[in-house]
Scaffold this motif. Sequence first.
Motif, PDB file in Angstrom:
ATOM      1  N   ILE A   1       0.927  -1.143  -0.014  1.00  0.00           N
ATOM      2  CA  ILE A   1      -0.103  -0.088  -0.108  1.00  0.00           C
ATOM      3  C   ILE A   1       0.929   1.423  -0.165  1.00  0.00           C
ATOM      4  N   ALA A   2       2.083   1.203   0.771  1.00  0.00           N
ATOM      5  CA  ALA A   2       2.817   2.436   0.898  1.00  0.00           C
ATOM      6  C   ALA A   2       3.277   2.838  -0.562  1.00  0.00           C
ATOM      7  N   VAL A   3       3.593   1.581  -1.380  1.00  0.00           N
ATOM      8  CA  VAL A   3       4.371   1.630  -2.802  1.00  0.00           C
ATOM      9  C   VAL A   3       3.215   2.403  -3.466  1.00  0.00           C
ATOM     10  N   ALA A   4       2.048   1.830  -3.681  1.00  0.00           N
ATOM     11  CA  ALA A   4       0.931   2.275  -4.239  1.00  0.00           C
ATOM     12  C   ALA A   4       0.596   3.586  -4.045  1.00  0.00           C
ATOM     13  N   VAL A   5       0.330   4.245  -2.929  1.00  0.00           N
ATOM     14  CA  VAL A   5       0.344   5.582  -2.581  1.00  0.00           C
ATOM     15  C   VAL A   5       1.479   6.477  -2.823  1.00  0.00           C
ATOM     16  N   GLY A   6       2.721   5.725  -2.862  1.00  0.00           N
ATOM     17  CA  GLY A   6       4.049   6.488  -3.116  1.00  0.00           C
ATOM     18  C   GLY A   6       3.910   6.838  -4.588  1.00  0.00           C
ATOM     19  N   VAL A   7       3.458   5.789  -5.561  1.00  0.00           N
ATOM     20  CA  VAL A   7       3.381   6.163  -7.029  1.00  0.00           C
ATOM     21  C   VAL A   7       2.463   7.342  -7.074  1.00  0.00           C
ATOM     22  N   SER A   8       1.239   7.125  -6.284  1.00  0.00           N
ATOM     23  CA  SER A   8       0.304   8.217  -6.314  1.00  0.00           C
ATOM     24  C   SER A   8       0.860   9.719  -6.151  1.00  0.00           C
ATOM     25  N   SER A   9       1.621   9.585  -4.878  1.00  0.00           N
ATOM     26  CA  SER A   9       2.120  10.760  -4.762  1.00  0.00           C
ATOM     27  C   SER A   9       2.985  11.472  -5.435  1.00  0.00           C
ATOM     28  N   ALA A  10       4.043  10.643  -6.158  1.00  0.00           N
ATOM     29  CA  ALA A  10       5.000  11.113  -7.051  1.00  0.00           C
ATOM     30  C   ALA A  10       4.447  11.745  -8.395  1.00  0.00           C
ATOM     31  N   ALA A  11       3.193  11.123  -8.854  1.00  0.00           N
ATOM     32  CA  ALA A  11       2.346  11.612  -9.774  1.00  0.00           C
ATOM     33  C   ALA A  11       1.870  13.179  -9.389  1.00  0.00           C
ATOM     34  N   GLY A  12       1.597  13.217  -8.032  1.00  0.00           N
ATOM     35  CA  GLY A  12       0.768  14.480  -7.514  1.00  0.00           C
ATOM     36  C   GLY A  12       1.677  15.656  -7.517  1.00  0.00           C
ATOM     37  N   VAL A  13       3.149  15.328  -7.575  1.00  0.00           N
ATOM     38  CA  VAL A  13       3.946  16.318  -7.597  1.00  0.00           C
ATOM     39  C   VAL A  13       3.748  17.325  -8.797  1.00  0.00           C
ATOM     40  N   LEU A  14       3.434  16.794 -10.032  1.00  0.00           N
ATOM     41  CA  LEU A  14       3.300  17.416 -11.127  1.00  0.00           C
ATOM     42  C   LEU A  14       2.320  18.362 -11.215  1.00  0.00           C
ATOM     43  N   ALA A  15       1.185  18.082 -10.611  1.00  0.00           N
ATOM     44  CA  ALA A  15      -0.228  18.813 -10.800  1.00  0.00           C
ATOM     45  C   ALA A  15       0.391  20.384 -10.190  1.00  0.00           C
ATOM     46  N   PRO A  16       0.770  20.634  -9.030  1.00  0.00           N
ATOM     47  CA  PRO A  16       0.718  22.070  -8.686  1.00  0.00           C
ATOM     48  C   PRO A  16       1.822  22.661  -9.557  1.00  0.00           C
ATOM     49  N   LEU A  17       2.938  21.850 -10.115  1.00  0.00           N
ATOM     50  CA  LEU A  17       3.683  22.723 -11.053  1.00  0.00           C
ATOM     51  C   LEU A  17       3.293  22.893 -12.335  1.00  0.00           C
ATOM     52  N   ALA A  18       2.303  21.958 -12.762  1.00  0.00           N
ATOM     53  CA  ALA A  18       1.793  22.302 -14.039  1.00  0.00           C
ATOM     54  C   ALA A  18       0.795  23.390 -13.818  1.00  0.00           C
ATOM     55  N   PHE A  19       0.037  23.463 -12.838  1.00  0.00           N
ATOM     56  CA  PHE A  19      -0.907  24.663 -12.602  1.00  0.00           C
ATOM     57  C   PHE A  19      -0.261  25.916 -12.588  1.00  0.00           C
ATOM     58  N   GLY A  20       1.002  25.922 -11.924  1.00  0.00           N
ATOM     59  CA  GLY A  20       1.769  27.157 -11.796  1.00  0.00           C
ATOM     60  C   GLY A  20       2.359  27.601 -13.199  1.00  0.00           C
ATOM     61  N   ALA A  21       2.716  26.574 -13.746  1.00  0.00           N
ATOM     62  CA  ALA A  21       3.342  27.044 -15.229  1.00  0.00           C
ATOM     63  C   ALA A  21       2.149  27.755 -16.139  1.00  0.00           C
ATOM     64  N   LEU A  22       1.107  27.159 -16.179  1.00  0.00           N
ATOM     65  CA  LEU A  22       0.115  27.617 -16.939  1.00  0.00           C
ATOM     66  C   LEU A  22      -0.300  29.034 -16.366  1.00  0.00           C
ATOM     67  N   GLU A  23      -0.621  29.204 -15.103  1.00  0.00           N
ATOM     68  CA  GLU A  23      -0.909  30.508 -14.412  1.00  0.00           C
ATOM     69  C   GLU A  23       0.188  31.739 -14.961  1.00  0.00           C
ATOM     70  N   THR A  24       1.275  31.219 -14.751  1.00  0.00           N
ATOM     71  CA  THR A  24       2.432  32.115 -15.077  1.00  0.00           C
ATOM     72  C   THR A  24       2.305  32.497 -16.370  1.00  0.00           C
ATOM     73  N   ALA A  25       2.041  31.580 -17.300  1.00  0.00           N
ATOM     74  CA  ALA A  25       2.019  31.791 -18.764  1.00  0.00           C
ATOM     75  C   ALA A  25       0.528  32.770 -19.019  1.00  0.00           C
ATOM     76  N   GLY A  26      -0.158  33.006 -18.335  1.00  0.00           N
ATOM     77  CA  GLY A  26      -1.469  33.658 -18.304  1.00  0.00           C
ATOM     78  C   GLY A  26      -2.470  32.928 -18.752  1.00  0.00           C
ATOM     79  N   THR A  27      -2.439  31.555 -18.549  1.00  0.00           N
ATOM     80  CA  THR A  27      -3.566  30.651 -19.147  1.00  0.00           C
ATOM     81  C   THR A  27      -4.114  30.033 -17.715  1.00  0.00           C
ATOM     82  N   ALA A  28      -5.593  29.821 -17.812  1.00  0.00           N
ATOM     83  CA  ALA A  28      -6.178  29.280 -16.351  1.00  0.00           C
ATOM     84  C   ALA A  28      -5.533  28.028 -16.278  1.00  0.00           C
ATOM     85  N   GLY A  29      -5.268  27.826 -15.099  1.00  0.00           N
ATOM     86  CA  GLY A  29      -4.300  26.603 -14.600  1.00  0.00           C
ATOM     87  C   GLY A  29      -5.299  25.431 -14.682  1.00  0.00           C
TER      88      GLY A  29
END
Length: 369
Positions: A134-162
Amino acid sequence: MAADTAVATPDRAVGRVVAFAQIGLGFLVSSFGPYLAGIAVELDRPRGELVWLTMMFGAGLVLAAATGSVVLRTGAGLVMRLACALMTIGAVAMAVTPDLRIAGPGSVLVGVGCAAVALATPPLLRGPGAAKRIAVAVGVSSAAGVLAPLAFGALETAGTAGRWALLAAVPVLLTGLVHRTVTGAGEAEEDGGRVPLGPASVGWLRIVLSVGCEFCFVVWGVARLADTGVALGTASALGASFGIGMAAGRLVGPRFVDRSWAVGAAAGVTMAGTVIVYLGQDPATVTAGIAVASLGIAPLYPIMLAGLVNLPDLTPRHSASIASLASGTAILAAPAALAWLDGQIGLREAFLLPVPLLLVLMLLARRAH
């Protein structure tokens, strides 16, 4: 034929389906915080009025708890694939428009889909070594979750809705949807006996407390960073510190999740990070506090879930339903409580909410041990 296939490669096939679903779940759940902050700006409405959009996961978990025993009779692998379909449709609806008539139902679909993933994961990963799997499974989930705020931030900085970043989850969810399903070993067991109410109730409460702490940061971390004066795009990007800490903690966690001191150590680190978030007046300090807290929070849910799943006389379907109800209760209650406190005393002071939750969790863990 199906039975022969299931015997041949159950672990790999089940692992792949779980991985695809958990990646999608991780990305979408980590999007809740920046999505809430961004849509509040787009609609020019207070954050507290829109927090319900990010609480649909909790509502879906409560629904899954009520129907879980019946739903899982269709097979946890099939439930995973259907979850991928719901999450795909919901993510697209939330991404393409801020109109609540479309985004609102989309958030419901995402919530129900994420809940179905959470419901189906324990039966598929049950058995000796469940805490580590279970720790490995949610670890994979958390690793994918790192990308979400970075993607939102990049779009907002570029002037596009996150919110358009939500579409990044679609390809992996579609892969999970079309992936061949194999029945997990846990699905073959029959429901029987009575639920051990005392131990199950304690296990339920422990999950409520651990998930409640986690979602205070998931939903409100970006807003807390934005309150330090940085732009929304910057706050969203800095919010990735939580996902990075969660991924690191959950990937390292399997090495010590079975130790008697694990809960106390994790809770202590989380409280230290929470206090730093409270004391911080600048984005660097608050980001550091969020990162520290995430390292402590990371192993708590896998430990609590494994403890519930492995209770004697508790069937896989019952444990999945109880875990789903516990997570749903936490996700509905904790962010809403923090939102109310935000309106009463301010978000900075409200962020101390995890501290009393963790103290109770440590007490329960000590008694269980």
